[in-house]
Design an enzyme around this catalytic site. Sequence first.
Site, PDB file in Angstrom:
ATOM      1  N   LYS A  56     116.991 -38.232  84.670  1.00  0.00           N
ATOM      2  CA  LYS A  56     117.668 -36.853  83.556  1.00  0.00           C
ATOM      3  C   LYS A  56     116.526 -36.909  82.654  1.00  0.00           C
ATOM      4  O   LYS A  56     115.238 -36.845  82.209  1.00  0.00           O
ATOM      5  CB  LYS A  56     118.806 -37.901  83.509  1.00  0.00           C
ATOM      6  CG  LYS A  56     118.581 -39.269  82.595  1.00  0.00           C
ATOM      7  CD  LYS A  56     119.632 -39.894  81.416  1.00  0.00           C
ATOM      8  CE  LYS A  56     119.295 -41.684  80.869  1.00  0.00           C
ATOM      9  NZ  LYS A  56     120.670 -42.075  79.972  1.00  0.00           N
ATOM     10  N   TYR A  99     101.679 -29.659  53.342  1.00  0.00           N
ATOM     11  CA  TYR A  99     102.547 -29.694  53.015  1.00  0.00           C
ATOM     12  C   TYR A  99     103.024 -30.801  51.773  1.00  0.00           C
ATOM     13  O   TYR A  99     102.481 -31.930  51.840  1.00  0.00           O
ATOM     14  CB  TYR A  99     104.514 -29.722  52.872  1.00  0.00           C
ATOM     15  CG  TYR A  99     103.911 -28.493  54.427  1.00  0.00           C
ATOM     16  CD1 TYR A  99     104.618 -27.227  53.341  1.00  0.00           C
ATOM     17  CD2 TYR A  99     104.154 -28.148  55.687  1.00  0.00           C
ATOM     18  CE1 TYR A  99     104.339 -26.185  54.124  1.00  0.00           C
ATOM     19  CE2 TYR A  99     103.787 -26.701  56.279  1.00  0.00           C
ATOM     20  CZ  TYR A  99     104.123 -25.594  55.612  1.00  0.00           C
ATOM     21  OH  TYR A  99     104.595 -24.442  55.638  1.00  0.00           O
TER      22      TYR A  99
END
Length: 360
Positions: free
Chosen positions: A34, A254
């Site tokens: 999955k 940043y």
Amino acid sequence: MRPVQASIHVAHLLSNYQRLCQQAGDKQVMAVVKANAYGHGLTSVAQALYQAGCTSFAVSDAEEGRVLREVIGGKADIVLFTGIFDQEDALLCKKHALTPVLSEFQQLHLLLDVGFQAAVWLKVDTGMHRIGVADIADFVTQLKKSNIPLAGIMSHLACADEPTHPLNQQQIHAFLDIQENIDTPALSLLNSAGMVAFPDVGNSDISHHIVRPGLALYGIEPIPEQALGLQPVLQLSARIIQVRPIKQGESVSYGATWSADKASSIAVVAMGYADGLPRLLSNRGEVQHVSGRLPIVGRVCMDYCLLAVDAQKVKLGDEVIFFGFAAGAPLANDVAAQCQSIAYELLTGISARVPRVNID
């Protein structure tokens, strides 16, 4: 093309599968593929396992099941862990011979409305309190009245990676009680960690038991203290796209969260959180380079991360490895721990824009 890559070591995948088959003993192995095979690429992983003899697969939903059926053809069993949600899912189950796991009567009614008559699994809650059939005996009775065969009954351990947790034994006993009261062709309880922690569960002739390895298939030890000798299947890497000098006291990225304590160099790597590199690795993660481990400095950006380097030891185009199977590379479990997360999230978080490349 951006110089990023998730390399898939197919030989390691197949080795892990064989090792898990040995661990399973007489129990059948249902390979859990999955979530795009835990980020490894559903198509290539399923094809490799199918060619290695795997005939039972588990995906999340009907759409994943449809894709998988187109890959492996009609002979293998494809189980849908989350069952179905609407009539479209029910139609996909009928058209592509998918085996849904049911937990609500509404799902059964959706299947009957489209004329589905193949087998289904039932999910029961033995203590995780997430999802499951409320009254299993009643549900089995309704299946018989509907002429829909029962493929088996499954449940899920909440604390299998903590073998001594008392809930494990409570769930195991609750689940095994089911086989005393319900006539079912098969039972399935153990995931990867359960296979390691409780290998004797299901060693009886009362019912056919099926184990469901997921994480372990991909080379992540579910209980590192009880390692099976699995080999990592995925390696996440990128290349240096710029090397630039930085003066003492200058900051990077940043928020200016990191500053150079001496004149040195910064390498810019084409890998960021949009690729699946966790932002929590900012100022704490490391990568493997041919010269050794290099620290990630400053905040991880959407498309880039920055490394503190010796300009004499790195060059434009050099590969760096974030985690994987190369000698000395960080392991997914360790990187996930740095992010206060788990390997499941790390692997499934690798975005679609990162190409998966089979190296075998």
